[in-house]
Design an enzyme around this catalytic site. Structure first.
Site, mmCIF file in Angstrom:
data_model
loop_
_atom_site.group_PDB
_atom_site.id
_atom_site.type_symbol
_atom_site.label_atom_id
_atom_site.label_comp_id
_atom_site.label_asym_id
_atom_site.label_seq_id
_atom_site.Cartn_x
_atom_site.Cartn_y
_atom_site.Cartn_z
ATOM 1 N N GLU A 184 0.310 5.207 0.696
ATOM 2 C CA GLU A 184 -0.625 6.238 1.162
ATOM 3 C C GLU A 184 -0.216 7.624 0.679
ATOM 4 O O GLU A 184 0.843 7.807 0.057
ATOM 5 C CB GLU A 184 -0.728 6.158 2.694
ATOM 6 C CG GLU A 184 -1.296 4.810 3.126
ATOM 7 C CD GLU A 184 -1.540 4.690 4.624
ATOM 8 O OE1 GLU A 184 -1.047 5.544 5.404
ATOM 9 O OE2 GLU A 184 -2.230 3.726 5.017
ATOM 10 N N ASN A 207 0.845 -1.197 0.000
ATOM 11 C CA ASN A 207 0.000 0.000 0.000
ATOM 12 C C ASN A 207 0.883 1.250 0.000
ATOM 13 O O ASN A 207 1.974 1.272 0.580
ATOM 14 C CB ASN A 207 -1.010 0.004 1.155
ATOM 15 C CG ASN A 207 -0.413 -0.212 2.527
ATOM 16 O OD1 ASN A 207 0.599 -0.899 2.679
ATOM 17 N ND2 ASN A 207 -1.034 0.360 3.534
ATOM 18 N N CYS A 253 -10.172 -5.274 0.425
ATOM 19 C CA CYS A 253 -11.305 -4.356 0.474
ATOM 20 C C CYS A 253 -12.159 -4.518 -0.783
ATOM 21 O O CYS A 253 -11.763 -5.166 -1.762
ATOM 22 C CB CYS A 253 -10.829 -2.912 0.612
ATOM 23 S SG CYS A 253 -10.311 -2.137 -0.944
ATOM 24 N N CYS A 259 -10.609 -3.377 -4.152
ATOM 25 C CA CYS A 259 -9.589 -4.319 -4.633
ATOM 26 C C CYS A 259 -10.215 -5.614 -5.142
ATOM 27 O O CYS A 259 -9.745 -6.196 -6.118
ATOM 28 C CB CYS A 259 -8.569 -4.600 -3.540
ATOM 29 S SG CYS A 259 -7.490 -3.178 -3.253
ATOM 30 N N GLU A 311 -3.123 -4.589 -2.964
ATOM 31 C CA GLU A 311 -3.616 -5.489 -4.017
ATOM 32 C C GLU A 311 -3.627 -4.788 -5.367
ATOM 33 O O GLU A 311 -3.233 -5.362 -6.394
ATOM 34 C CB GLU A 311 -5.026 -5.976 -3.672
ATOM 35 C CG GLU A 311 -5.101 -6.809 -2.396
ATOM 36 C CD GLU A 311 -5.317 -5.997 -1.131
ATOM 37 O OE1 GLU A 311 -4.928 -4.797 -1.103
ATOM 38 O OE2 GLU A 311 -5.879 -6.560 -0.174
ATOM 39 N N CYS A 324 -4.210 0.683 -2.316
ATOM 40 C CA CYS A 324 -4.034 -0.547 -1.544
ATOM 41 C C CYS A 324 -2.955 -1.434 -2.166
ATOM 42 O O CYS A 324 -2.633 -1.324 -3.360
ATOM 43 C CB CYS A 324 -5.334 -1.344 -1.519
ATOM 44 S SG CYS A 324 -6.686 -0.596 -0.606
HETATM 45 N N1 THU Z 1 -5.270 -1.528 2.646
HETATM 46 C C1 THU Z 1 -4.732 -2.360 1.709
HETATM 47 O O1 THU Z 1 -3.644 -2.100 1.188
HETATM 48 N N2 THU Z 1 -5.436 -3.475 1.368
HETATM 49 C C2 THU Z 1 -6.615 -3.852 1.942
HETATM 50 O O2 THU Z 1 -7.216 -4.828 1.520
HETATM 51 C C3 THU Z 1 -7.143 -3.079 3.073
HETATM 52 C C4 THU Z 1 -6.560 -1.726 3.251
HETATM 53 C C5 THU Z 1 -4.512 -0.341 3.043
HETATM 54 C C6 THU Z 1 -5.098 0.945 2.593
HETATM 55 C C7 THU Z 1 -4.507 1.899 3.608
HETATM 56 O O3 THU Z 1 -3.212 2.298 3.166
HETATM 57 C C8 THU Z 1 -4.350 1.068 4.864
HETATM 58 O O4 THU Z 1 -4.424 -0.287 4.442
HETATM 59 C C9 THU Z 1 -5.412 1.319 5.898
HETATM 60 O O5 THU Z 1 -6.672 1.234 5.363
#
Ligand code: THU
Length: 136
Positions: free
Chosen positions: A51, A49, A91, A94, A62, A60
């Site tokens: 941000e 991920n 999520c 994704c 994925e 994310c």
């Molecule tokens: N996140 C992912 O990378 N994958 C997921 O399936 C759930 C959430 C990340 C997004 C964000 O950077 C952090 O987790 C918190 O939500």
């Protein structure tokens, strides 16, 4: 239908996702995620991920892995392993993006100790999915 991951592929995917998770740019949530995609040719593509100060601009793990794979020319996948501290499932956004390329893929949620929290076909995670075929 890929409902079986070989022990070797499972091990490789968990190692890859666990390693890439360490590169997560998660300075806002501190929630690090690593994802490893298994392409049908056996290659593995990883993503973490990433941000952003504008929170919704973050991506994310994925989708990061999908972008890496597609950028390298891979479009067919049989499995994805997602590693987090607590072994969560991808999520909704994704799931939709994974569905674009591999609606029948095997999805595995693993924690940082290597413990598997769930594993099932993407079809079960995204029932009645909307896809390219619906645009006819
Ligand atoms: N996140 C992912 O990378 N994958 C997921 O399936 C759930 C959430 C990340 C997004 C964000 O950077 C952090 O987790 C918190 O939500």
């Amino acid at each position: 239908v890929t409902t079986v991951l070989s022990p070797d592929d499972r091990t490789r995917l968990i190692a890859s996702a666990t390693a890439v998770r360490e590169r997560a740019y998660a300075v806002y949530s501190s929630y690090q995620v690593g994802a490893a995609l298994l392409a049908t040719d056996g290659r593995i593509y990883a993503g973490c991920n990433v941000e952003n100060a504008n929170y919704p601009a973050g991506i994310c793990a994925e989708r990061s892995a999908i972008a890496s794979a597609v950028s390298a020319g891979a479009r067919a996948f049989s499995a994805v392993v997602v590693v987090t501290v607590n072994g969560v499932a991808p999520c909704g956004i994704c799931r939709q993006v994974l569905n674009e390329f591999a609606p029948d893929m095997w999805v595995v949620g693993v924690d940082t100790s290597g413990h598997i929290h769930f594993e099932r076909n993407l079809r079960e995670l995204l029932p009645l999915s909307f896809s390219r075929a619906d645009l006819a």
